[in-house]
Write a protein that holds these residues in place. Structure first.
Motif, PDB file in Angstrom:
ATOM      1  N   GLN A 243      27.004   6.991   4.260  1.00 17.29           N
ATOM      2  CA  GLN A 243      26.089   5.196   4.627  1.00 17.29           C
ATOM      3  C   GLN A 243      25.102   5.458   3.292  1.00 17.29           C
ATOM      4  O   GLN A 243      24.720   4.399   3.425  1.00 17.29           O
ATOM      5  CB  GLN A 243      25.437   5.397   5.933  1.00 17.29           C
ATOM      6  CG  GLN A 243      26.114   5.337   6.790  1.00 17.29           C
ATOM      7  CD  GLN A 243      25.024   5.040   7.892  1.00 17.29           C
ATOM      8  OE1 GLN A 243      23.966   4.084   7.672  1.00 17.29           O
ATOM      9  NE2 GLN A 243      25.414   5.212   9.123  1.00 17.29           N
ATOM     10  N   LEU A 244      25.431   6.265   2.590  1.00 19.00           N
ATOM     11  CA  LEU A 244      23.745   6.492   1.321  1.00 19.00           C
ATOM     12  C   LEU A 244      24.537   5.419   0.569  1.00 19.00           C
ATOM     13  O   LEU A 244      25.515   5.014   0.183  1.00 19.00           O
ATOM     14  CB  LEU A 244      24.875   7.556   0.266  1.00 19.00           C
ATOM     15  CG  LEU A 244      23.762   9.359   0.705  1.00 19.00           C
ATOM     16  CD1 LEU A 244      24.337   9.877  -0.340  1.00 19.00           C
ATOM     17  CD2 LEU A 244      22.267   8.786   0.596  1.00 19.00           C
ATOM     18  N   LYS A 245      23.428   4.505  -0.054  1.00 22.95           N
ATOM     19  CA  LYS A 245      23.232   3.284  -0.994  1.00 22.95           C
ATOM     20  C   LYS A 245      23.054   4.528  -2.471  1.00 22.95           C
ATOM     21  O   LYS A 245      22.691   5.333  -2.626  1.00 22.95           O
ATOM     22  CB  LYS A 245      22.444   2.951  -0.882  1.00 22.95           C
ATOM     23  CG  LYS A 245      22.750   1.850   0.457  1.00 22.95           C
ATOM     24  CD  LYS A 245      21.772   0.374   0.176  1.00 22.95           C
ATOM     25  CE  LYS A 245      21.674   0.221   1.708  1.00 22.95           C
ATOM     26  NZ  LYS A 245      20.525  -0.043   2.556  1.00 22.95           N
ATOM     27  N   PRO A 246      23.812   3.456  -3.705  1.00 20.88           N
ATOM     28  CA  PRO A 246      23.614   4.141  -4.784  1.00 20.88           C
ATOM     29  C   PRO A 246      22.214   4.926  -4.858  1.00 20.88           C
ATOM     30  O   PRO A 246      21.532   6.592  -5.525  1.00 20.88           O
ATOM     31  CB  PRO A 246      24.587   3.508  -5.715  1.00 20.88           C
ATOM     32  CG  PRO A 246      25.496   2.517  -4.861  1.00 20.88           C
ATOM     33  CD  PRO A 246      24.003   2.245  -3.297  1.00 20.88           C
ATOM     34  N   SER A 247      21.036   4.343  -4.703  1.00 16.30           N
ATOM     35  CA  SER A 247      19.676   5.014  -5.216  1.00 16.30           C
ATOM     36  C   SER A 247      19.119   5.543  -4.415  1.00 16.30           C
ATOM     37  O   SER A 247      18.087   6.422  -4.367  1.00 16.30           O
ATOM     38  CB  SER A 247      18.807   3.528  -4.959  1.00 16.30           C
ATOM     39  OG  SER A 247      18.446   2.833  -4.572  1.00 16.30           O
ATOM     40  N   GLU A 248      19.815   6.330  -3.056  1.00 12.23           N
ATOM     41  CA  GLU A 248      19.070   7.254  -2.011  1.00 12.23           C
ATOM     42  C   GLU A 248      19.894   8.280  -2.265  1.00 12.23           C
ATOM     43  O   GLU A 248      20.514   8.393  -2.875  1.00 12.23           O
ATOM     44  CB  GLU A 248      19.638   6.202  -1.013  1.00 12.23           C
ATOM     45  CG  GLU A 248      19.322   5.207   0.062  1.00 12.23           C
ATOM     46  CD  GLU A 248      20.228   4.632   0.739  1.00 12.23           C
ATOM     47  OE1 GLU A 248      18.947   3.728   2.048  1.00 12.23           O
ATOM     48  OE2 GLU A 248      20.909   5.255   1.185  1.00 12.23           O
ATOM     49  N   VAL A 249      18.574   9.159  -1.774  1.00 14.64           N
ATOM     50  CA  VAL A 249      18.784  10.397  -2.144  1.00 14.64           C
ATOM     51  C   VAL A 249      18.557  11.370  -0.727  1.00 14.64           C
ATOM     52  O   VAL A 249      17.240  10.689  -0.131  1.00 14.64           O
ATOM     53  CB  VAL A 249      17.759  11.358  -2.952  1.00 14.64           C
ATOM     54  CG1 VAL A 249      17.552  12.700  -3.188  1.00 14.64           C
ATOM     55  CG2 VAL A 249      17.981  11.031  -4.955  1.00 14.64           C
ATOM     56  N   ILE A 250      19.198  12.112  -0.122  1.00 15.79           N
ATOM     57  CA  ILE A 250      19.242  12.893   0.845  1.00 15.79           C
ATOM     58  C   ILE A 250      17.888  13.628   0.396  1.00 15.79           C
ATOM     59  O   ILE A 250      17.679  14.225  -0.434  1.00 15.79           O
ATOM     60  CB  ILE A 250      20.348  13.568   1.502  1.00 15.79           C
ATOM     61  CG1 ILE A 250      21.698  12.368   1.819  1.00 15.79           C
ATOM     62  CG2 ILE A 250      20.253  14.184   2.231  1.00 15.79           C
ATOM     63  CD1 ILE A 250      22.933  13.634   2.306  1.00 15.79           C
ATOM     64  N   THR A 251      16.943  13.412   1.695  1.00 15.96           N
ATOM     65  CA  THR A 251      15.813  14.496   1.659  1.00 15.96           C
ATOM     66  C   THR A 251      15.667  15.424   1.827  1.00 15.96           C
ATOM     67  O   THR A 251      15.008  16.777   2.181  1.00 15.96           O
ATOM     68  CB  THR A 251      14.537  14.160   1.561  1.00 15.96           C
ATOM     69  OG1 THR A 251      14.214  12.857   2.778  1.00 15.96           O
ATOM     70  CG2 THR A 251      14.463  12.497   0.232  1.00 15.96           C
ATOM     71  N   GLU A 252      15.835  15.250   3.177  1.00 19.86           N
ATOM     72  CA  GLU A 252      15.428  16.082   4.627  1.00 19.86           C
ATOM     73  C   GLU A 252      16.714  15.905   5.621  1.00 19.86           C
ATOM     74  O   GLU A 252      17.345  14.366   5.860  1.00 19.86           O
ATOM     75  CB  GLU A 252      14.299  15.814   5.318  1.00 19.86           C
ATOM     76  CG  GLU A 252      13.739  17.457   5.713  1.00 19.86           C
ATOM     77  CD  GLU A 252      12.193  17.185   6.446  1.00 19.86           C
ATOM     78  OE1 GLU A 252      11.855  15.808   7.374  1.00 19.86           O
ATOM     79  OE2 GLU A 252      11.992  17.834   6.657  1.00 19.86           O
TER      80      GLU A 252
END
Ligand SMILES: Cc1cc2nc3c(=O)[nH]c(=O)nc-3n(C[C@H](O)[C@H](O)[C@H](O)COP(=O)(O)OP(=O)(O)OC[C@H]3O[C@@H](n4cnc5c(N)ncnc54)[C@H](O)[C@@H]3O)c2cc1C
Ligand code: FES
Ligand code: FES
Lengths: 289, 180
Positions: A159-168
């Motif tokens: 589900q990640l969008k290109p600008s998203e980063v997993i943080t926690e």
């Protein structure tokens, strides 16, 4: 591998804005254990690699009394495997991380990278789904939480969008009379990628009746499968060997198994059923002792 | 340049790296692996490539105290790192206890896997000086050998563990300095 430009952001916002600006030409890199191989094979040829390793605050395993276990996305598999908190409160999580590939991969690969990679054979998504974990992702418009079970949408797709980063990654507190088990089966050698991974979470009430059951199966098909029918067989009833067997028998009802080098669909489903029964028995033994 | 970001160009890039005790500033290309830098830039030919995908362990090196597969590490991301390869273990003519034990126990035949096995075994004993048989097997599982059948490797590691215990016992002042 094609040459690229390395970008070293100091904050998550910087990383997100760079990823957003460059779209398909940019790509985040954490441990690089999956990405460097894909770049070598020219599956990906990013122009910009956005190095997340500089985001030091994202390396931690912490126990929060109300929210549960919090793991920073840049935490390596080895740090999770060796964490005393994980060993004590979430042994199934330890089992899932200490059986990833080999020590060298575990020294470098990160939990965030594993989830974003979304290879069906990955161990963590199966156990994190059974534990009802949440994945926190951060983008330019702030952060959002995604249920671990719904995070992976296909083979190498999330589900990640290109600008998203997993943080926690947040794992809820382990309730009293609760137990989680993770098991995997590899068909060739111990450190090979699995034919099937299963996890189950059971919680009993004071009278020994099953209050919650969450059963998950990974590696056999493109995504993580919840075993809804098995869960309803168990929930609200006192557990018995016969009930566990009945639940295990229907655990693969909604699973779409793929035919690949790790096994035929029939074999994968059969292995899942056997593993699930073993996991359920072990969890039951633990909660009732 | 992006606001606040360090954008490195895709030509040659200087990396500061310490290999077997020698600190150097070396130019690397963005698409070089650490393996390539070590072989071509430092002449560390003990570091070998077989699978190139992190599975076999022939390219194992110690990076900042931990074993990693140099075939999947980007050289450009090793700025500031301390690397040890099999070349860096002996002191003059004196072999490292792990190397000496591999020789005595016949822990190799063709020798292709040996440098990787030896640095892996060294980090195992740094982390856990007295491993059990299962702990040795578990730690070494990702290093493949097509010749020995593994038993000689396992006994070499057991012997090295005893040897290191003896040296540290006879030299109490070095007890806190196991990373020889
Ligand atoms: C030999 C070998 C054996 C393995 N065996 C197993 C196994 O048994 N079980 C298992 O589960 N896994 C296994 N793996 C997979 C391993 O766990 C993954 O390679 C690793 O977790 C990826 O993490 P990384 O930090 O190296 O990610 P990277 O390679 O850096 O990145 C992978 C992907 O995730 C993206 N990404 C990374 N971090 C983030 C983030 N924070 N936010 C958003 N996107 C991000 C990258 O853009 C890239 O697309 C194996 C890998 C190898 C090489
Ligand atoms: S060549 Fe690096 S692990 Fe095989
Ligand atoms: S000695 Fe030949 S591969 Fe190990």
């Amino acid at each position: 591998m094609k040459p690229f430009t390395l970008v070293t952001p100091k904050t998550i916002t910087e990383a997100s804005s760079f990823l957003k600006k460059h779209g398909d030409d940019g790509r985040a890199i954490a441990g690089g254990t999956a990405l460097v191989i894909m770049m070598n094979e020219r599956v990906f040829n990013p122009e910009y690699l956005v190095d997340l390793r500089g985001l030091k605050p994202l390396r931690y395993v912490r126990l929060d009394k109300t929210r549960g276990l919090r793991i920073g996305s840049l935490t390596t598999h080895r740090m999770i495997e060796q964490s005393p908190i994980v060993a004590k409160r979430y042994p199934a999580l330890k089992e899932a991380f200490e059986t990833i590939g080999n020590v060298r991969i575990r020294n470098v690969g990160t939990i965030g990278g594993n989830l974003a990679y979304a290879e069906p054979q990955c161990n963590p998504p199966t156990v994190l789904s059974a534990l009802d974990a949440e994945i926190i992702v951060s983008g330019l418009k702030g952060s959002r939480r995604i249920q671990a079970e719904k995070f992976i949408t296909g083979i190498y797709e999330t589900q990640l969008k290109p600008s998203e980063v997993i943080t926690e990654i947040i794992v809820p507190p382990m309730p009293p009379k609760g137990s989680c088990k993770f098991l995997k089966f590899t068909s060739r050698s111990e450190e090979d990628k699995p034919t099937a991974t299963v996890a189950c979470f059971l919680q009993l009430d004071a009278k020994g009746v099953c209050k919650t059951a969450r059963l998950t199966i990974g590696a056999v098909g493109p995504v993580i499968y919840r075993c809804g029918k098995s869960e309803s067989i168990l929930q609200g009833k006192p557990l018995s060997d016969q009930l566990l067997a009945e639940a295990a028998d229907s655990c693969t009802d909604s699973v779409k198994a793929l035919d690949d080098i790790y096994g035929s669909p029939w074999f994968k489903l059969e292995v899942s059923r056997v593993l699930m029964l073993r996991a359920l028995k072990a969890a039951w033994k633990e909660v009732s002792s | 340049m992006e606001g606040g970001l360090i954008v490195k160009t895709s030509g040659l890039q200087e990396v500061k790296i310490t290999v077997n005790g020698v600190k150097r500033l070396v130019p690397v290309k963005s698409n070089w692996t650490l393996l390539r830098l070590l072989r071509q830039g430092f002449g560390c030919n003990s570091v070998k490539e077989v699978c190139g995908i992190g599975e076999c362990g022939t390219c194992t090196v110690i990076k900042d105290g931990k074993p990693v597969s140099s075939c999947i590490e980007l050289a450009i991301r090793t700025n500031g790192s301390i690397i040890i390869t099999a070349e860096g273990l002996a002191v003059g003519d004196r072999l490292h206890p792990v190397q000496q034990s591999f020789v005595e126990e016949g822990g190799f035949q063709c020798g292709f896997c040996t440098p990787g096995m030896i640095v892996m075994a060294k980090t195992l004993l740094d982390e856990n000086p007295t491993p059990t048989l299962d702990e040795i097997k578990e730690y070494m599982a990702g290093n493949l050998c097509r010749c020995t059948g593994y038993w000689q490797i396992v006994s070499a590691i057991q012997k090295a563990s005893e040897r290191i215990a003896k040296t540290t016992a006879s030299q109490p002042q070095r007890r806190n300095n196991r990373r020889l």
